[in-house]
Design a protein around this motif. Structure first.
Motif, PDB file in Angstrom:
ATOM      1  N   ILE A 230       1.086  -0.632  -0.087  1.00  0.00           N
ATOM      2  CA  ILE A 230       0.238   0.193  -0.149  1.00  0.00           C
ATOM      3  C   ILE A 230       0.601   1.132   0.005  1.00  0.00           C
ATOM      4  O   ILE A 230       0.510   2.567  -0.672  1.00  0.00           O
ATOM      5  CB  ILE A 230      -1.041  -0.261   1.379  1.00  0.00           C
ATOM      6  N   LYS A 231       2.034   1.602   0.528  1.00  0.00           N
ATOM      7  CA  LYS A 231       2.826   2.142   0.403  1.00  0.00           C
ATOM      8  C   LYS A 231       3.938   2.659  -0.298  1.00  0.00           C
ATOM      9  O   LYS A 231       4.005   4.175  -0.621  1.00  0.00           O
ATOM     10  CB  LYS A 231       3.285   2.452   1.970  1.00  0.00           C
ATOM     11  N   LEU A 232       4.251   1.457  -1.152  1.00  0.00           N
ATOM     12  CA  LEU A 232       4.768   1.705  -2.399  1.00  0.00           C
ATOM     13  C   LEU A 232       3.333   2.074  -3.701  1.00  0.00           C
ATOM     14  O   LEU A 232       3.973   2.504  -4.612  1.00  0.00           O
ATOM     15  CB  LEU A 232       5.045   0.004  -2.632  1.00  0.00           C
ATOM     16  N   ASP A 233       1.985   1.754  -3.385  1.00  0.00           N
ATOM     17  CA  ASP A 233       1.139   2.002  -4.550  1.00  0.00           C
ATOM     18  C   ASP A 233       0.931   3.358  -4.808  1.00  0.00           C
ATOM     19  O   ASP A 233       0.963   3.866  -5.208  1.00  0.00           O
ATOM     20  CB  ASP A 233       0.321   0.956  -4.430  1.00  0.00           C
ATOM     21  N   SER A 234       0.706   3.641  -3.078  1.00  0.00           N
ATOM     22  CA  SER A 234      -0.118   5.154  -3.496  1.00  0.00           C
ATOM     23  C   SER A 234       0.213   6.113  -1.928  1.00  0.00           C
ATOM     24  O   SER A 234       1.340   4.783  -1.209  1.00  0.00           O
ATOM     25  CB  SER A 234      -1.650   5.166  -3.799  1.00  0.00           C
TER      26      SER A 234
END
Length: 392
Positions: A230-234
């Motif tokens: 989630i942190k890497l996606d957005s």
């Protein structure tokens, strides 16, 4: 009575898996338990699956048969009658054959495909219509108490031994919904006897606690992985917290993995819609697999939610929908759930008044008919949705 058969078949679908497994356990205990437990389970599952498939196929074939299908007459016409007619025509396995639509004056909104079934007669001639079409079931839009002519006509049918039911009860049995436009306050007093549900509610709460704890433990290794993606996606936090309305109108904070972009509602509360542009790429996957719901197991453990029940809505939407449709507040009589009857049987979204009304009708059906058997059925359908990635 075909209505009884339809209801029985639905109940069997809730309970037959457990019953078959129990029966095979006792019948095969002596022989099968000389085999490894894993193989025993596999044999049980295969045999149960085959038997369930054969039962469903046999039931549908028998229900479609003209020998046992019920000839049905609709008395009166409105939107509920139109929906019932559509269901009966599209699902002959329900065991009903629509023979005639009896009205006492011309109606303009009957679909062209059904024009040949419309019969303009006085309601006191219902007996003649039943004899003419070989019908043995009458479903009436109009309550006989409100129409003396219809009451006389139905009374004359006693010698024919017909099955008579009002449209609300019939609609519930064939659609799995409660028609909110056809019921009144007395319906809730007659059908929602909560005293009878006390033992069920205790058992369900115990199951909620055990299941929530076990599933949280099982998914514990998955949580940091999901958080990282989630942190890497957005940009934005991993968890999404939002105030929702629970049982009896009490508010609580629901917790989910974030699936939308940050500040997705900077212009105020918005309904989720199909192909919502605010949903991230990873968010779509999390929603389809229901992984985004894992943190809500905390809400279940706290007692703010249950595993199964009506989905919790935001206070703003609850207030809005209460003013737009009857009995919306009554869906708050029980705890909201992670999944529910409306989610597995109804429309994907409730982003319009029509879809919200549809979901309400499914929710009221669940509140009235909730049981261990129905809960098992909903869980199995939810698992199928997760495995097939058909979630929204």
């Amino acid at each position: 009575d075909m209505l009884f058969l339809v209801a029985t078949n639905r109940n069997l679908s809730y309970n037959q898996t457990a019953s078959l497994a129990t029966g095979m356990f006792y019948l095969g205990y002596g022989r099968l338990f000389t085999i490894k437990p894993q193989r025993v389970l596999l044999i049980y599952l295969v045999v149960a699956g085959v038997l369930l498939y054969l039962w469903r196929a046999l039931f549908r074939r028998l229900a479609k048969s003209s020998r046992i299908s019920n000839g049905l007459i609709l008395v009166g016409w409105n939107s509920l009658a139109a929906e019932i007619a559509k269901v009966l025509v599209s699902k002959p396995e329900l065991g009903f054959s629509l023979k005639a639509i009896v009205v006492d004056a011309p109606v303009a909104d009957v679909p062209a495909a059904l024009h040949g079934l419309v019969t303009i007669r006085g309601f006191d001639q219902i007996k003649a219509v039943c004899v003419e079409h070989g019908a043995n079931t009458v479903v009436s839009v109009i309550h006989p108490r409100e129409n003396p002519s219809l009451l006389r006509g139905l009374f004359d049918c006693l010698s024919l031994k017909i099955n008579f039911t009002n449209i609300a009860n019939f609609y519930e049995n064939v659609t799995g919904k409660i028609p909110v436009t056809a019921i009144e306050q007395i319906w809730f007093l007659e059908n929602l006897t909560e005293r009878r549900k006390r033992l069920y509610d205790v058992a369900k709460r115990l199951f909620d606690i055990v299941f929530a704890v076990c599933l949280l433990i099982l998914t514990l290794p998955l949580i940091p992985i999901v958080a990282l993606f989630i942190k890497l996606d957005s940009e934005g936090p991993v968890l999404f917290r939002q105030v929702r309305t629970g049982r009896d109108g009490k508010s609580f904070t629901a917790i989910k993995f974030r699936t939308m972009i940050q500040n997705a509602e900077q212009n105020g509360p918005q309904w989720a819609v199909k192909n919502d542009t605010r949903v991230t790429k990873l968010g779509r996957l999390l929603r389809k697999t229901r992984i985004d719901e894992i943190p809500q197991l905390i809400n279940v453990f706290r007692g703010e939610m249950s595993l199964i029940g009506p989905r919790p809505e935001r206070p703003e939407f609850v207030e809005q929908l209460q003013s737009q449709m009857p009995f919306y507040k009554e869906r708050l009589l029980i705890k909201p759930g992670l999944t529910g009857w409306a989610q597995v049987a109804g429309p994907a979204y409730g982003g319009s008044k029509e879809e919200s009304l549809e979901k309400l009708q499914y929710d009221l059906y669940y509140i009235k008919n909730r049981s261990i058997g129905l809960d098992i059925s909903i869980m199995l359908r939810t698992i199928r949705t997760v495995l097939s990635r058909q979630g929204q």
